[in-house]
Design an enzyme around this catalytic site. Structure first.
Site, PDB file in Angstrom:
ATOM      1  N   LYS A 141       0.836  -1.205   0.000  1.00  0.00           N
ATOM      2  CA  LYS A 141       0.000   0.000   0.000  1.00  0.00           C
ATOM      3  C   LYS A 141       0.870   1.255   0.000  1.00  0.00           C
ATOM      4  CE  LYS A 141      -1.715   1.428   4.144  1.00  0.00           C
ATOM      5  NZ  LYS A 141      -1.311   2.797   4.492  1.00  0.00           N
ATOM      6  N   ASN A 142       1.895   1.256   0.868  1.00  0.00           N
ATOM      7  CA  ASN A 142       2.655   2.488   1.053  1.00  0.00           C
ATOM      8  C   ASN A 142       3.651   2.761  -0.076  1.00  0.00           C
ATOM      9  OD1 ASN A 142       1.114   2.937   3.263  1.00  0.00           O
ATOM     10  ND2 ASN A 142       2.699   2.396   4.771  1.00  0.00           N
ATOM     11  N   CYS A 180      -6.043  12.699  13.514  1.00  0.00           N
ATOM     12  CA  CYS A 180      -5.707  11.317  13.170  1.00  0.00           C
ATOM     13  C   CYS A 180      -5.660  10.500  14.440  1.00  0.00           C
ATOM     14  CB  CYS A 180      -4.356  11.285  12.478  1.00  0.00           C
ATOM     15  SG  CYS A 180      -3.818   9.628  12.090  1.00  0.00           S
ATOM     16  N   ARG A 226      -0.269  14.414  13.361  1.00  0.00           N
ATOM     17  CA  ARG A 226       0.434  14.107  12.104  1.00  0.00           C
ATOM     18  C   ARG A 226       0.718  15.434  11.395  1.00  0.00           C
ATOM     19  NH1 ARG A 226      -1.194   8.762  10.047  1.00  0.00           N
ATOM     20  NH2 ARG A 226       0.385   9.070   8.478  1.00  0.00           N
ATOM     21  N   ASP A 253       4.324   0.357  12.091  1.00  0.00           N
ATOM     22  CA  ASP A 253       3.142  -0.302  11.520  1.00  0.00           C
ATOM     23  C   ASP A 253       3.026  -1.773  11.941  1.00  0.00           C
ATOM     24  OD1 ASP A 253       2.541   2.075  10.313  1.00  0.00           O
ATOM     25  OD2 ASP A 253       3.334   1.533   8.352  1.00  0.00           O
ATOM     26  N   ARG A 290      -8.675  -0.550   4.557  1.00  0.00           N
ATOM     27  CA  ARG A 290      -7.767   0.465   4.006  1.00  0.00           C
ATOM     28  C   ARG A 290      -6.428  -0.164   3.641  1.00  0.00           C
ATOM     29  NH1 ARG A 290      -6.266   4.509   7.937  1.00  0.00           N
ATOM     30  NH2 ARG A 290      -4.829   4.827   6.245  1.00  0.00           N
TER      31      ARG A 290
END
Ligand code: EPU
Length: 420
Positions: free
Chosen positions: A22-23, A116, A121, A307, A399
């Site tokens: 994803k990133n 967030c 952030r 993460d 997500r």
């Protein structure tokens, strides 16, 4: 809103195929805006965040075609430069379009992302990067409004209070590709997803050196062309399935992941007693014996990834003994703790550390997902808890995890999605 329902117990066994990261996909899709020509991106995961990025590209007037895991982006002569609040508020990574829009169109108007759940952030480093390249930046009516007729290369120090920033490095690097002259960025993030982005930019014709180290050099070029790229595997998805194998005392081959992207995760898991070996197309993960507690501190790459913090905490919460998990990247990223404690974990917060007293068993309960990785930790908890666990608000999970319930079910988990 969908729920995931899990009946805990049972070992996970078999093979799981890891999707594209994803990133990597998000900044790479944004980078396609640096040219009018068509780019083709393969191995793109089907995720809500990717669909949000596609919506942003389309809202700019860009043509996007999607087929299985392939996305074709044809910007053509698009000239819209606004990323609206409605989309940015659902995904902070929308900020990825700031650098490309500014560099290609000379202007960008991106809604400020707002609050967030994983803590503050800020975006000061993104602004610092583009201002150093000569952009005029203002905050107006909740939007970052950036303008520049011609960006100019510069020497930039990009370090922040909490270390380097992944997406501020991406913003500055992408903007510098079309700047006049040379840019040197110091204190860059070194994440593999940035290396993937730089590979794509090089295929577009950008001249970039040093990505993957703290010092990146970019020689600006006049124009970039369309390119074809395959997204690197998702190391966080891989790490999550590695923990799933360990926590259920299973035996799982995690296919398609890269050992060299996972060394910090592998190190902590091995210290805990998990057996990890390289196999034909990835890693085999087993946990035949009793596990030991280990301390973990999250840091930017190549340190232990933030993460993976929630998932590792989950593993430690059912590993007898005491472990300390310290969060140095997002010091407030602990929303999963109270939900895990509702299932019988004994976790106490002390500043930006969690003191985890491993327990013998958890009991299934209705729990609520609060952010993407916290949701993954709750799913892992459900796999080992006695009885039934209902995880609600799974849109967070969607997500960032492609078909997680199908992949876990194929490994033997009793898990299903209930449409509500
Ligand atoms: N920071 C600043 N100023 C800035 C930007 C960041 O002080 O202008 C701080 C942040 O508050 C944080 C630290 O720098 O304390 C690192 O944040 P970073 O900017 O690196 O985060 P990001 O680039 O916004 C990406 C990932 C996140 C991941 C972080 C850290 C993407 C799309 N997102 O975010 O992924 O946690 O790097 O590795 O690449 C996730 O996938 O669940 C996720 C949240």
């Amino acid at each position: 809103m969908d729920e995931i329902v899990i009946d805990g117990g049972g070992k996970l066994q078999g093979r799981v195929k890891i999707s594209g990261a994803k990133n990597s996909a998000l900044p790479i899709l944004a980078a396609t805006l640096l040219t009018e020509e068509t780019s083709v991106i393969e191995n793109v995961p089907h995720l809500r965040d990717v669909h949000t990025m596609v919506k942003i590209l389309r809202s700019l007037g860009v043509k996007v075609r999607m087929a299985t895991d392939r996305i074709e982006v044809s910007p053509g002569k698009f000239n819209k430069c606004v990323a609206p609040y409605k989309l940015v508020s659902t995904m902070r990574a929308s900020i990825c379009v700031l650098g490309p829009l500014l560099a290609h169109l000379g202007r960008a108007q991106i809604s400020l992302p707002g609050g967030c759940v994983i803590g503050p952030r800020p975006i000061d480093l993104h602004i610092k990067g583009i201002e150093a390249l000569g952009a005029d930046v203002k905050i107006e009516h909740g939007y970052i409004v950036a303008r520049s007729k011609q960006l100019v290369g510069s020497d930039i120090y990009l370090g922040g209070h909490f270390g380097p920033s992944v997406l501020a490095t991406a913003t500055t690097m992408m903007a510098a590709t079309l700047a006049k002259g040379k840019t040197v960025i110091e204190s860059c993030a070194c994440e593999p997803e940035l290396i993937d982005l730089a590979e794509f930019l090089r295929k577009m014709g950008a001249r970039i050196k040093g990505v993957g180290s703290p010092r990146v050099e970019v020689d600006g070029v006049e124009r970039l062309k369309g390119a074809h790229h395959t997204i690197t595997p998702d190391r966080i998805e891989a790490g999550t399935y590695m923990v799933a194998a360990a926590i259920t005392r299973g035996d799982v081959e995690v296919e398609g992941c890269r050992f060299d992207h996972l060394t910090a995760v592998i190190d902590r898991l091995q210290q805990a007693g998990v057996k990890i070996t390289k196999c034909a197309n990835g890693l085999r993960v087993r946990a035949p014996g009793k596990l030991r507690p280990v301390d973990v501190t999250t840091l930017s790459y190549p340190g232990f990834p933030t993460d993976m913090q929630a998932q590792m905490m989950m593993l430690m919460s059912v590993t007898e003994g005491i472990s300390v998990i310290t969060e140095k990247v997002f010091p407030d990223r602990f929303l999963h703790v109270s939900e895990l404690n509702r299932m019988g974990s004994h976790i106490f917060l002390e500043g930006s550390s969690a003191i985890v007293h491993g327990v013998k068993r958890l009991s299934g309960a209705p729990v609520m997902a609060s952010d993407l990785r916290a949701s993954a930790a709750l799913i892992l908890a459900g796999l080992v808890a006695e009885g039934r666990t209902d995880v609600s608000r799974v849109y967070h999970l969607d997500r960032g995890y492609e078909r997680i319930e199908d992949k876990l079910r194929a490994l033997g988990a009793k898990i299903k999605r209930v449409k509500k």
